[in-house]
Scaffold this motif. Structure first.
Motif, PDB file in Angstrom:
ATOM      1  N   SER A 233      35.179  21.907  66.399  1.00 44.11           N
ATOM      2  CA  SER A 233      35.561  20.317  66.283  1.00 44.11           C
ATOM      3  C   SER A 233      35.720  20.225  67.860  1.00 44.11           C
ATOM      4  CB  SER A 233      36.875  20.321  65.677  1.00 44.11           C
ATOM      5  OG  SER A 233      37.897  21.094  66.361  1.00 44.11           O
ATOM      6  N   TYR A 234      35.880  20.879  68.856  1.00 52.17           N
ATOM      7  CA  TYR A 234      35.673  20.656  70.106  1.00 52.17           C
ATOM      8  C   TYR A 234      34.429  20.593  70.596  1.00 52.17           C
ATOM      9  CZ  TYR A 234      40.602  20.329  71.743  1.00 52.17           C
ATOM     10  OH  TYR A 234      41.845  19.804  72.248  1.00 52.17           O
ATOM     11  N   ARG A 235      33.318  21.471  70.192  1.00 58.05           N
ATOM     12  CA  ARG A 235      32.228  21.373  70.740  1.00 58.05           C
ATOM     13  C   ARG A 235      31.765  20.159  70.129  1.00 58.05           C
ATOM     14  NH1 ARG A 235      29.218  25.040  68.164  1.00 58.05           N
ATOM     15  NH2 ARG A 235      31.016  26.363  66.989  1.00 58.05           N
ATOM     16  N   ALA A 236      31.893  19.619  69.214  1.00 57.45           N
ATOM     17  CA  ALA A 236      31.339  18.615  68.521  1.00 57.45           C
ATOM     18  C   ALA A 236      31.785  17.274  69.404  1.00 57.45           C
ATOM     19  CB  ALA A 236      31.601  18.277  67.160  1.00 57.45           C
ATOM     20  N   GLN A 237      33.152  17.162  69.778  1.00 55.55           N
ATOM     21  CA  GLN A 237      33.684  16.064  70.500  1.00 55.55           C
ATOM     22  C   GLN A 237      33.185  16.015  71.968  1.00 55.55           C
ATOM     23  OE1 GLN A 237      37.889  14.971  68.724  1.00 55.55           O
ATOM     24  NE2 GLN A 237      37.567  17.124  68.329  1.00 55.55           N
ATOM     25  N   LEU A 238      33.118  17.117  72.505  1.00 52.68           N
ATOM     26  CA  LEU A 238      32.492  17.223  73.888  1.00 52.68           C
ATOM     27  C   LEU A 238      31.000  16.697  73.800  1.00 52.68           C
ATOM     28  CD1 LEU A 238      33.799  20.881  74.622  1.00 52.68           C
ATOM     29  CD2 LEU A 238      34.447  18.600  76.169  1.00 52.68           C
ATOM     30  N   LEU A 239      30.358  16.658  72.892  1.00 54.01           N
ATOM     31  CA  LEU A 239      29.058  16.041  72.717  1.00 54.01           C
ATOM     32  C   LEU A 239      28.789  14.637  72.322  1.00 54.01           C
ATOM     33  CD1 LEU A 239      26.851  18.869  70.773  1.00 54.01           C
ATOM     34  CD2 LEU A 239      26.954  18.178  73.293  1.00 54.01           C
ATOM     35  N   GLY A 240      30.047  14.095  72.283  1.00 57.86           N
ATOM     36  CA  GLY A 240      30.367  12.601  72.130  1.00 57.86           C
ATOM     37  C   GLY A 240      30.468  12.243  70.420  1.00 57.86           C
ATOM     38  N   TRP A 241      30.516  13.272  69.376  1.00 63.52           N
ATOM     39  CA  TRP A 241      30.883  12.959  68.182  1.00 63.52           C
ATOM     40  C   TRP A 241      32.309  12.698  68.131  1.00 63.52           C
ATOM     41  CZ3 TRP A 241      27.125  12.468  64.611  1.00 63.52           C
ATOM     42  CH2 TRP A 241      25.903  13.292  64.873  1.00 63.52           C
ATOM     43  N   ARG A 242      32.691  11.824  66.963  1.00 64.08           N
ATOM     44  CA  ARG A 242      34.162  11.598  66.914  1.00 64.08           C
ATOM     45  C   ARG A 242      34.562  12.393  65.703  1.00 64.08           C
ATOM     46  NH1 ARG A 242      35.020   6.641  64.734  1.00 64.08           N
ATOM     47  NH2 ARG A 242      37.275   7.016  65.365  1.00 64.08           N
ATOM     48  N   GLY A 243      35.878  12.740  65.895  1.00 69.55           N
ATOM     49  CA  GLY A 243      36.710  13.168  64.895  1.00 69.55           C
ATOM     50  C   GLY A 243      37.707  12.070  64.238  1.00 69.55           C
ATOM     51  N   ILE A 244      37.611  12.022  63.032  1.00 74.94           N
ATOM     52  CA  ILE A 244      38.548  11.044  62.255  1.00 74.94           C
ATOM     53  C   ILE A 244      39.720  11.609  61.447  1.00 74.94           C
ATOM     54  CG2 ILE A 244      38.670   9.199  60.584  1.00 74.94           C
ATOM     55  CD1 ILE A 244      35.967   8.408  61.320  1.00 74.94           C
ATOM     56  N   TYR A 245      40.813  11.347  61.884  1.00 75.42           N
ATOM     57  CA  TYR A 245      42.202  11.916  61.174  1.00 75.42           C
ATOM     58  C   TYR A 245      42.743  10.705  60.127  1.00 75.42           C
ATOM     59  CZ  TYR A 245      46.544  13.708  59.987  1.00 75.42           C
ATOM     60  OH  TYR A 245      47.664  14.144  59.297  1.00 75.42           O
ATOM     61  N   ARG A 246      43.004  11.300  59.199  1.00 72.83           N
ATOM     62  CA  ARG A 246      43.427  10.316  57.904  1.00 72.83           C
ATOM     63  C   ARG A 246      44.707  10.920  57.405  1.00 72.83           C
ATOM     64  NH1 ARG A 246      41.539   5.485  58.809  1.00 72.83           N
ATOM     65  NH2 ARG A 246      42.545   5.041  56.970  1.00 72.83           N
ATOM     66  N   PRO A 247      45.879  10.377  57.901  1.00 72.01           N
ATOM     67  CA  PRO A 247      47.108  11.132  57.487  1.00 72.01           C
ATOM     68  C   PRO A 247      47.596  10.552  56.107  1.00 72.01           C
ATOM     69  CG  PRO A 247      47.407   9.183  59.070  1.00 72.01           C
ATOM     70  CD  PRO A 247      45.905   9.444  58.785  1.00 72.01           C
ATOM     71  N   GLU A 248      46.925   9.379  55.554  1.00 71.27           N
ATOM     72  CA  GLU A 248      47.251   9.015  54.359  1.00 71.27           C
ATOM     73  C   GLU A 248      46.669   9.835  53.223  1.00 71.27           C
ATOM     74  OE1 GLU A 248      43.286   6.706  55.067  1.00 71.27           O
ATOM     75  OE2 GLU A 248      45.229   7.463  56.332  1.00 71.27           O
ATOM     76  N   ILE A 249      45.650  10.682  53.575  1.00 73.81           N
ATOM     77  CA  ILE A 249      45.175  11.515  52.544  1.00 73.81           C
ATOM     78  C   ILE A 249      45.820  12.977  52.507  1.00 73.81           C
ATOM     79  CG2 ILE A 249      42.830  12.399  51.691  1.00 73.81           C
ATOM     80  CD1 ILE A 249      41.349  10.349  53.219  1.00 73.81           C
ATOM     81  N   GLY A 250      46.659  13.084  51.650  1.00 75.90           N
ATOM     82  CA  GLY A 250      47.311  14.258  51.514  1.00 75.90           C
ATOM     83  C   GLY A 250      46.404  15.382  50.648  1.00 75.90           C
ATOM     84  N   VAL A 251      46.281  16.436  51.175  1.00 78.86           N
ATOM     85  CA  VAL A 251      45.866  17.750  50.162  1.00 78.86           C
ATOM     86  C   VAL A 251      46.923  18.737  50.161  1.00 78.86           C
ATOM     87  CG1 VAL A 251      43.922  19.138  49.853  1.00 78.86           C
ATOM     88  CG2 VAL A 251      43.480  17.060  50.952  1.00 78.86           C
ATOM     89  N   PRO A 252      47.266  19.132  49.175  1.00 76.88           N
ATOM     90  CA  PRO A 252      48.442  20.000  48.962  1.00 76.88           C
ATOM     91  C   PRO A 252      48.076  21.488  49.134  1.00 76.88           C
ATOM     92  CG  PRO A 252      48.232  19.093  46.843  1.00 76.88           C
ATOM     93  CD  PRO A 252      47.426  18.265  47.798  1.00 76.88           C
ATOM     94  N   ALA A 253      48.823  22.278  49.781  1.00 77.40           N
ATOM     95  CA  ALA A 253      48.321  23.689  49.873  1.00 77.40           C
ATOM     96  C   ALA A 253      49.530  24.715  49.831  1.00 77.40           C
ATOM     97  CB  ALA A 253      47.757  24.169  51.229  1.00 77.40           C
ATOM     98  N   GLU A 254      49.290  25.808  49.494  1.00 76.98           N
ATOM     99  CA  GLU A 254      50.470  26.888  49.254  1.00 76.98           C
ATOM    100  C   GLU A 254      50.835  27.268  50.492  1.00 76.98           C
ATOM    101  OE1 GLU A 254      50.812  31.363  47.175  1.00 76.98           O
ATOM    102  OE2 GLU A 254      49.793  29.755  46.329  1.00 76.98           O
ATOM    103  N   LEU A 255      52.246  27.626  50.916  1.00 75.34           N
ATOM    104  CA  LEU A 255      52.578  28.067  52.052  1.00 75.34           C
ATOM    105  C   LEU A 255      52.888  29.578  51.808  1.00 75.34           C
ATOM    106  CD1 LEU A 255      55.127  25.044  52.793  1.00 75.34           C
ATOM    107  CD2 LEU A 255      53.130  25.665  54.254  1.00 75.34           C
ATOM    108  N   PRO A 256      52.649  30.404  52.706  1.00 77.31           N
ATOM    109  CA  PRO A 256      52.955  31.932  52.635  1.00 77.31           C
ATOM    110  C   PRO A 256      54.390  32.079  52.445  1.00 77.31           C
ATOM    111  CG  PRO A 256      51.718  31.325  54.518  1.00 77.31           C
ATOM    112  CD  PRO A 256      52.209  30.099  54.124  1.00 77.31           C
ATOM    113  N   PRO A 257      54.894  32.610  51.351  1.00 78.93           N
ATOM    114  CA  PRO A 257      56.085  32.915  50.922  1.00 78.93           C
ATOM    115  C   PRO A 257      56.778  34.194  51.540  1.00 78.93           C
ATOM    116  CG  PRO A 257      54.889  33.590  49.094  1.00 78.93           C
ATOM    117  CD  PRO A 257      53.975  33.138  50.123  1.00 78.93           C
TER     118      PRO A 257
END
Length: 500
Positions: A233-257
């Motif tokens: 992700s850093y190598r891509a953005q250093l070349l000028g590509w944009r990263g897009i973050y969408r906080p309204e899209i939630g994807v649930p995952a399991e947390l280590p117990p």
């Protein structure tokens, strides 16, 4: 002087947390989603899996339930497993193929490159222009692709889109509750503020979509760090590509117990982040990059470069915490002239709680019990953050002196409710040397408390007592959970409920 430098460095990260909280408070707003395209393009969904008896089928079922045209959906099961997970996954792939899904099962005889190697091998086997990635512990919602993909289709300079991690088992235990609080702080406040500021954001390895052209232009998946996602992700953005973050899209995952599983995860993230810092710090600090993937070189703003370096060096908090503790005792012993500055250390602890509280208020203000019920896990998170400092210090040192390394997976157990068990799983972990080290540091901190009282430095005693409690409780939980693992009978390698 060394103590002051360490505390001032910690204060810098705290100021950053305060800054991000202010940016979020003043600027955060959900951007309108682009319109759906007339026709949906081909998407390959990559599922990198290694020894996932408990959650592999759950992941495949969730991906098969994605609301996306079946003729445009290609699923890759990238299985590097060395246990009976292969049997279960092959059977599930056959079922999906019989239902008309385009599913490819790829198994490598060796784990060369680990996750990065598996993703690269899968990319070579597909012609799709867009690639979604989900780790085994995630359960993508059915509308994920149709909500996330339009952001890439609407912006030809966007290289990836990252969704927010949600949680399947945040209330399973105090440990999972503390983890959820920490992750919410990152995904709700930090990632959002970085995007608002035009700073580098990270792809978090899963729950996102990449543009294939971006991956290839940035040099592809590389295995010389344990954080191949942060690196790319850093190598891509250093070349000028944009990263897009969408906080309204939630994807649930399991947390280590299991605490030892969480320590393994944090070790990998810390070591990989430092390796990425070693690899890219000059490019980030200099900040020269094209304005677009095909434009003229420009220099990133100073603010962007500073935030990028602070981001990549974030796990330096761990060795700094250990250093502050180790220096406190000799300073107290030598007398009033060298006693630690409690005021400076106190200021260094204000930023994170405000960031975490703001994240909980944003996410859970309208839920039963309110956001304060979620924020009540903060004392546990504070103890956990300090208690894992030795584990993180080892990871930072290894990241500074070496490249790559073994990718030790975080065990998943398919636990959601308190009645769900994990200790009898074949994936449950045993103790490592850091537990003994945590006991030593707890005793060292207790000694420092006694010296602080003896030297009438009463202001330092509570902070040192917090160290003692943090390292002591971390060691105690690790020992208690390891005892449960050794006392309980293990499941057979293929649990009956999964083999059916």
């Amino acid at each position: 002087m060394l103590y002051t430098v360490a505390v001032a460095w910690l204060l810098l990260y705290s100021v950053q947390a305060l800054f991000f909280s202010l940016v979020f408070w003043r600027r955060a707003q959900v951007q309108p989603a682009p319109a759906a395209p007339p026709s949906w393009p081909m998407v390959t969904v990559q599922l990198p899996i290694f020894n996932e008896l408990h959650v592999g089928r759950r992941l495949l079922a969730a991906v098969a339930a994605l609301n996306y045209p079946r003729q445009a959906l290609h699923i890759q099961v990238l299985d590097d497993s060395t246990d009976e997970t292969t049997v279960l996954l092959k059977a599930e792939v056959r079922r999906l193929q019989a239902r008309g899904f385009q599913v490819t099962y790829l198994h490598r005889d060796d784990r060369r490159g680990y996750k990065a190697g598996a993703l690269a091998a899968g990319l070579a086997q597909t012609g799709a222009h867009f690639v979604a990635i989900f780790d085994a512990d995630f359960v993508p919602p059915p509308d994920f692709l149709k909500r996330a993909l339009p952001h890439l289709l609407a912006d030809p300079n966007a290289g990836f889109v990252q969704a927010r991690w949600a949680h399947l088992n945040a209330t399973y235990s105090g440990l999972t509750g503390a983890q959820a609080l920490a992750l919410d702080g990152h995904f709700v406040i930090e990632q959002t503020a970085r995007q608002q500021l035009g700073a580098f954001i990270s792809f978090n390895g899963t729950a996102g979509i990449w543009r294939r052209a971006c991956i290839e232009a940035a040099g592809g998946w590389q295995a010389d760090t344990l954080c191949e996602d942060l690196d790319l992700s850093y190598r891509a953005q250093l070349l000028g590509w944009r990263g897009i973050y969408r906080p309204e899209i939630g994807v649930p995952a399991e947390l280590p117990p299991q605490l030892l599983a969480f320590k393994r995860q944090q070790f990998r993230w810390a070591k990989g982040s430092v390796q990425t810092l070693r690899k890219l710090w000059k490019r980030v600090a200099w900040g020269s990059r094209p304005s677009t993937p095909h434009g003229q070189p420009t220099r990133s703003p100073l603010r962007t470069r500073i935030l990028g370096l602070l981001h990549l060096s974030g796990y330096a908090v761990h060795p700094l915490l250990v250093l502050v503790l180790l220096l406190s005792l000799p300073m107290l012993w030598l007398g009033p002239a060298t006693q630690p500055s409690v005021g400076l250390f106190g200021w260094a602890s204000l930023g994170p709680p405000l960031l975490f509280a703001l994240a909980q208020r944003h996410l859970y203000a309208d839920q039963p019990g309110g956001w304060l019920r979620r924020f009540a896990y903060f004392p546990g998170l504070m103890l956990l953050g300090i208690g894992l400092a030795l584990n993180g210090t080892q990871a930072v040192i290894e990241g500074l002196i070496g490249r790559g390394g073994a990718f030790r997976r975080t065990p998943k157990f398919h636990v959601k409710q308190q009645a769900d068990a994990w200790a009898n799983s074949p994936y449950a972990l045993g103790l490592d040397w850091t537990t003994a080290g945590e006991i030593v540091l707890a005793l060292y901190a207790l000694t420092a408390v006694v010296v602080a009282v003896w030297r009438h430095s009463l202001g330092a005693a509570p902070f040192l007592a917090l160290y003692a409690l943090a390292f002591g409780s971390t060691a105690a939980v690790g020992l208690w959970q390891a005892g449960r693992v050794h006392m309980r009978p293990r499941h057979p390698l293929v649990p009956p409920r999964l083999a059916r």
